[in-house]
Design a protein around this motif. Structure first.
Motif, PDB file in Angstrom:
ATOM      1  N   UNK A  77       0.548   1.288   6.011  1.00 50.03           N
ATOM      2  CA  UNK A  77       0.740   2.953   5.752  1.00 50.03           C
ATOM      3  C   UNK A  77      -0.169   3.267   4.979  1.00 50.03           C
ATOM      4  N   UNK A  78      -0.725   2.777   4.470  1.00 49.64           N
ATOM      5  CA  UNK A  78      -1.693   3.203   3.593  1.00 49.64           C
ATOM      6  C   UNK A  78      -3.453   3.281   4.699  1.00 49.64           C
ATOM      7  N   UNK A  79      -3.695   3.189   5.632  1.00 49.64           N
ATOM      8  CA  UNK A  79      -4.609   2.959   7.150  1.00 49.64           C
ATOM      9  C   UNK A  79      -4.241   4.688   7.299  1.00 49.64           C
ATOM     10  N   UNK A  80      -2.801   5.011   7.593  1.00 48.31           N
ATOM     11  CA  UNK A  80      -2.413   5.899   7.954  1.00 48.31           C
ATOM     12  C   UNK A  80      -2.379   7.713   7.544  1.00 48.31           C
ATOM     13  N   UNK A  81      -2.067   6.785   6.034  1.00 48.60           N
ATOM     14  CA  UNK A  81      -2.482   8.127   5.110  1.00 48.60           C
ATOM     15  C   UNK A  81      -3.891   8.227   5.134  1.00 48.60           C
ATOM     16  N   UNK A  82      -4.835   7.018   5.295  1.00 50.41           N
ATOM     17  CA  UNK A  82      -5.912   7.360   5.598  1.00 50.41           C
ATOM     18  C   UNK A  82      -6.970   8.359   6.405  1.00 50.41           C
ATOM     19  N   UNK A  83      -6.726   7.865   7.400  1.00 51.44           N
ATOM     20  CA  UNK A  83      -6.737   8.522   8.750  1.00 51.44           C
ATOM     21  C   UNK A  83      -6.181  10.313   8.812  1.00 51.44           C
ATOM     22  N   UNK A  84      -5.321  10.374   8.351  1.00 48.49           N
ATOM     23  CA  UNK A  84      -4.283  12.133   7.755  1.00 48.49           C
ATOM     24  C   UNK A  84      -5.404  12.007   6.839  1.00 48.49           C
ATOM     25  N   UNK A  85      -5.818  11.382   5.833  1.00 47.21           N
ATOM     26  CA  UNK A  85      -6.215  12.068   4.707  1.00 47.21           C
ATOM     27  C   UNK A  85      -7.653  12.584   5.223  1.00 47.21           C
ATOM     28  N   UNK A  86      -8.069  12.210   5.529  1.00 49.25           N
ATOM     29  CA  UNK A  86      -9.724  12.160   6.222  1.00 49.25           C
ATOM     30  C   UNK A  86      -9.273  13.363   7.279  1.00 49.25           C
ATOM     31  N   UNK A  87      -8.476  13.376   7.679  1.00 44.79           N
ATOM     32  CA  UNK A  87      -8.618  14.753   8.525  1.00 44.79           C
ATOM     33  C   UNK A  87      -8.475  15.916   8.064  1.00 44.79           C
ATOM     34  N   UNK A  88      -8.234  15.734   6.429  1.00 43.77           N
ATOM     35  CA  UNK A  88      -7.595  16.751   5.665  1.00 43.77           C
ATOM     36  C   UNK A  88      -6.335  17.412   5.435  1.00 43.77           C
ATOM     37  N   UNK A  89      -5.638  16.503   6.305  1.00 41.95           N
ATOM     38  CA  UNK A  89      -4.343  16.200   5.916  1.00 41.95           C
ATOM     39  C   UNK A  89      -3.731  16.482   4.682  1.00 41.95           C
ATOM     40  N   UNK A  90      -3.309  16.895   3.511  1.00 42.28           N
ATOM     41  CA  UNK A  90      -1.903  17.255   2.296  1.00 42.28           C
ATOM     42  C   UNK A  90      -0.897  16.910   3.079  1.00 42.28           C
TER      43      UNK A  90
END
Length: 188
Positions: A77-90
């Motif tokens: 879950x953390x990796x998924x949130x991290x990938x999306x966060x690096x991509x700029x997703x809020x």
């Protein structure tokens, strides 16, 4: 929507990946030990740094299944949130609240496991210690995302989050040193 800054996003991604890899490695070692009771895990280095000693205890399966499964799922879950966060997703505030809740549970569980490792099992698991080191920075990121721009006590908590992480590390290192000081000093 709350968008993580680049530093927080990368901490989520790299911390999540590191925790996930440690959990997977520990799970693989546990499966090998389960299928071959004579197997010596690669993380069993000496009498103190010995994940084999830790893996066979009741504490290693406190919920009835190997603890690394919690890490594999949680860090995914953390990796998924991290990938999306690096991509700029809020994310909505409740997502960050869920991450905070998960990391609070993780820190509590890790604190209990640290106590058990030091004073009941009398051994340390290197892969587990990686998770110990990862969980508090992840908590700090979630605190910042939720309350970094707040006033009052929660804003103060967010402001001092990295100091609290450093204190956690210092206390754990001191406890590990004190508990096994005879062994560490015999190496000198």
């Amino acid at each position: 929507m709350i968008t993580a800054g680049p530093r927080a996003a990368w901490i989520l991604l790299l911390g999540g990946l590191t925790g996930w890899l440690a959990a997977v490695a520990l799970l693989v070692e546990r499966i090998k030990l389960f299928t071959d009771p004579g197997y010596t895990p690669t993380c069993s280095i000496n009498p103190i740094l010995s994940c084999g000693s830790v893996m066979v205890t009741d504490q290693a399966r406190v919920f009835g299944f190997p603890n690394p499964l919690i890490g594999v799922v949680g860090f995914s879950v953390v990796v998924t949130l991290g990938v999306l966060s690096v991509a700029g997703v809020g994310f909505p505030r409740w997502i960050w609240g869920g991450l905070w809740l998960g990391t609070v549970f993780g820190v509590g569980f890790v604190c209990w496991l640290i106590f058990e490792s030091l004073y009941r099992i009398n051994a340390l698991c290197p892969y587990c210690m990686v998770v110990w080191a990862i969980i508090t920075p992840l908590l700090a990121v979630s605190i910042d995302q939720l309350w970094g721009r707040s006033g009052g006590p929660l804003g103060v908590l967010a402001e001092w989050r990295w100091t609290l992480v450093a204190v956690f590390f210092a206390v754990v290192l001191l406890l590990v040193f004190l508990r096994f000081q005879d062994y560490w000093l015999s190496l000198v």
